[in-house]
Scaffold this motif. Structure first.
Motif, PDB file in Angstrom:
ATOM      1  N   HIS A 136      59.381  21.440  21.146  1.00 24.48           N
ATOM      2  CA  HIS A 136      59.764  22.818  21.275  1.00 24.48           C
ATOM      3  C   HIS A 136      58.926  23.364  20.053  1.00 24.48           C
ATOM      4  O   HIS A 136      58.489  22.712  19.113  1.00 24.48           O
ATOM      5  N   MET A 137      58.309  24.715  20.705  1.00 25.99           N
ATOM      6  CA  MET A 137      57.991  25.026  19.343  1.00 25.99           C
ATOM      7  C   MET A 137      58.164  27.775  19.447  1.00 25.99           C
ATOM      8  O   MET A 137      58.455  27.505  20.443  1.00 25.99           O
ATOM      9  N   ILE A 138      57.873  27.783  18.113  1.00 28.08           N
ATOM     10  CA  ILE A 138      58.071  28.660  18.295  1.00 28.08           C
ATOM     11  C   ILE A 138      57.444  29.885  17.198  1.00 28.08           C
ATOM     12  O   ILE A 138      56.277  28.955  16.312  1.00 28.08           O
ATOM     13  N   THR A 139      56.758  31.212  17.828  1.00 24.32           N
ATOM     14  CA  THR A 139      55.677  32.038  16.818  1.00 24.32           C
ATOM     15  C   THR A 139      56.570  33.088  16.053  1.00 24.32           C
ATOM     16  O   THR A 139      57.202  33.775  16.709  1.00 24.32           O
ATOM     17  N   THR A 140      56.497  33.365  14.784  1.00 24.07           N
ATOM     18  CA  THR A 140      57.726  33.591  13.834  1.00 24.07           C
ATOM     19  C   THR A 140      57.045  34.277  13.278  1.00 24.07           C
ATOM     20  O   THR A 140      56.627  33.447  12.033  1.00 24.07           O
ATOM     21  N   ASN A 141      57.674  35.870  12.334  1.00 17.49           N
ATOM     22  CA  ASN A 141      57.501  35.658  11.198  1.00 17.49           C
ATOM     23  C   ASN A 141      58.567  35.561  10.353  1.00 17.49           C
ATOM     24  O   ASN A 141      58.981  36.566   9.350  1.00 17.49           O
ATOM     25  N   ALA A 142      59.016  35.415  10.665  1.00 15.47           N
ATOM     26  CA  ALA A 142      60.763  35.578  10.510  1.00 15.47           C
ATOM     27  C   ALA A 142      61.019  34.399   9.160  1.00 15.47           C
ATOM     28  O   ALA A 142      59.848  33.496   9.213  1.00 15.47           O
ATOM     29  N   LYS A 143      61.927  34.293   7.733  1.00 16.36           N
ATOM     30  CA  LYS A 143      61.773  33.391   6.456  1.00 16.36           C
ATOM     31  C   LYS A 143      62.118  32.442   6.725  1.00 16.36           C
ATOM     32  O   LYS A 143      62.458  31.280   6.099  1.00 16.36           O
ATOM     33  N   GLN A 144      62.964  32.048   8.333  1.00 17.09           N
ATOM     34  CA  GLN A 144      63.771  30.773   8.339  1.00 17.09           C
ATOM     35  C   GLN A 144      64.567  30.769   9.785  1.00 17.09           C
ATOM     36  O   GLN A 144      64.096  31.517  10.105  1.00 17.09           O
ATOM     37  N   VAL A 145      64.255  29.482  10.624  1.00 21.78           N
ATOM     38  CA  VAL A 145      64.494  29.156  11.483  1.00 21.78           C
ATOM     39  C   VAL A 145      65.950  28.946  11.786  1.00 21.78           C
ATOM     40  O   VAL A 145      66.367  27.265  10.469  1.00 21.78           O
ATOM     41  N   ALA A 146      66.802  28.468  13.009  1.00 19.52           N
ATOM     42  CA  ALA A 146      67.573  27.746  13.507  1.00 19.52           C
ATOM     43  C   ALA A 146      68.114  27.187  14.514  1.00 19.52           C
ATOM     44  O   ALA A 146      67.110  27.918  15.218  1.00 19.52           O
TER      45      ALA A 146
END
Length: 410
Positions: A260-270
């Motif tokens: 699974h993959m994500i592109t994000t600008n967030a400082k953390q993921v859950a």
């Protein structure tokens, strides 16, 4: 007859006297950040003879020059330049009397440093998550600079088992992850030089069949991958943006995993993991790096074996988890190939120096880094005498052969 003997004796004395005459090794160090001579750089001359022996020390002058007087110019040596908390190594094959090196200014955060992608690879049993974190970095800022260490976060409760780095030279080198004052934050003591660098960290987390994972980023990756063994269920809120994918920058041929993959600008993921599953044994074939995967139950010996244990000690993760470390070694070999064939930014070099290096030379530089790391672990008491001697012997022989080949190619 006596005259012949006297002539022979006289000739032998002359030859011995000539051999004992001091010979000069000279060097030139350029600063690839300023494109000027690098002054006041600490230089160490190391002789490769029955191990590694520090032979002499010097500092570069205002023109970036240094000089050593030696009694045997035919010995094989290494030159180490220490500049702003970063070590740079250069081989000195037998008979070589000149060397040119490039160093860079360093900063706690190199400008333009980016994490191309970060992967978290999971397998799980009844009591433990066993994880590989893989960071792929690119240092392409201008002007080019080195970064002495890389900082990162791990989930709460993580216990680091081992770590290593792969620089542009393309060969794994052990590294040390040091806890920082901030909770769950670590510093990996491995220089991030201009070009590409990859880090792998193996750690474990207590597990009871279900876990809420929180991943913080010191540097937000362009892509973040969660890779799980079959049997482990992955779930995340829809608004986080995770998507199942078939592509994975580490290796798309690995079977028995979900990605699974994500592109994000967030400082953390859950996200959440549940269930258990172990990474399966992969097809027994030689990876692109040129080293075949070790058969089940057989441990690799010698240098360059990835994160698998290079000795007869129990598996650091779990007594029954050789397959996990075996697959780890495959991951690292493939990662090394990625770094090896990448096109990093060309380093600035002194006038007259070659701007490219052949592949044997790159691998040789990586072996030198491994030798320095091994010596550091010995001095710090982090490796047993038996393991040190075995690894050192293999590294010395391999490095000397590489240096001999490089000397013949010149």
């Amino acid at each position: 007859m006596k005259r012949v003997a006297l002539v022979f004796l006289f000739t032998s004395v002359l030859m011995a006297a000539a051999a004992a005459q001091p010979q000069t090794i000279t060097g030139l160090v350029a600063n690839g950040t300023t494109h000027k001579p690098a002054a006041n750089v600490d230089i160490t001359l190391i002789k490769l003879e029955q191990g590694m022996t520090e032979e002499a020390r010097a500092k570069t002058n205002a023109k970036g020059e240094f000089r050593f007087n030696v009694t045997d110019a035919n010995a094989q040596r290494l030159v180490r330049a220490h500049f702003q908390d970063v070590d740079y190594m250069e081989a000195l094959p037998a008979g070589t009397k000149t060397v040119q090196m490039t160093v860079y200014n360093s900063a706690a955060q190199a400008p333009g440093l980016e994490v191309l992608n970060q992967s978290e690879v999971y397998q799980a049993n009844d009591t433990q998550l066993q994880v590989i974190s893989i960071f792929r970095l690119r240092n392409a800022g201008f002007p080019p600079m080195s970064q002495p260490a890389f900082e990162f976060y791990l989930p709460e409760g993580a216990t680091i088992r081992t770590a290593q780095g792969i620089s542009t030279s393309g060969m794994p080198t052990r590294a040390t992850a040091v806890p920082l004052a901030e909770k769950d934050k670590y510093s990996l003591k491995f220089p991030v030089r201009p070009g590409t660098t990859q880090f792998e960290v193996v750690y474990t987390v207590p597990y009871g069949g279900k876990a809420q994972m929180q991943h913080k980023f010191a540097v937000v990756p362009k892509e973040f991958y969660v890779v799980t063994a079959e049997g482990i269920q992955f779930s995340a809120p829809q608004n986080t943006g995770f998507q199942e994918t078939k592509d994975w920058p580490i290796d798309n041929t690995v079977v028995g995993i979900n990605k699974h993959m994500i592109t994000t600008n967030a400082k953390q993921v859950a996200f959440e993991l549940s269930g258990k599953g172990m990474l399966p044994e992969q097809p027994d074939s030689a990876p692109a790096g040129g080293q075949a995967a070790a058969p089940q139950g057989q441990q690799r010996q010698g240098p360059g074996g990835g994160l698998g244990t290079p000795n007869d000690r129990p598996d650091p993760l779990h007594s029954g988890q050789w397959l996990f470390l075996s697959l780890l070694a495959v991951f690292l070999t493939l990662g090394a190939v990625y770094v090896y064939v990448s096109n990093p930014q060309q380093a600035a070099v002194p006038a007259g120096a070659s701007k490219t290096k052949n592949r044997p030379g790159l691998l040789m530089e990586a072996m030198k880094e491994e030798i320095f790391q091994l010596e550091a672990e010995r001095l710090q008491g982090k490796i047993s005498s038996q393991d040190y001697e075995a690894a050192k012997s293999a590294l010395d022989k391999t490095l000397k052969r590489a240096m001999q080949r490089q000397g013949k190619s010149k």
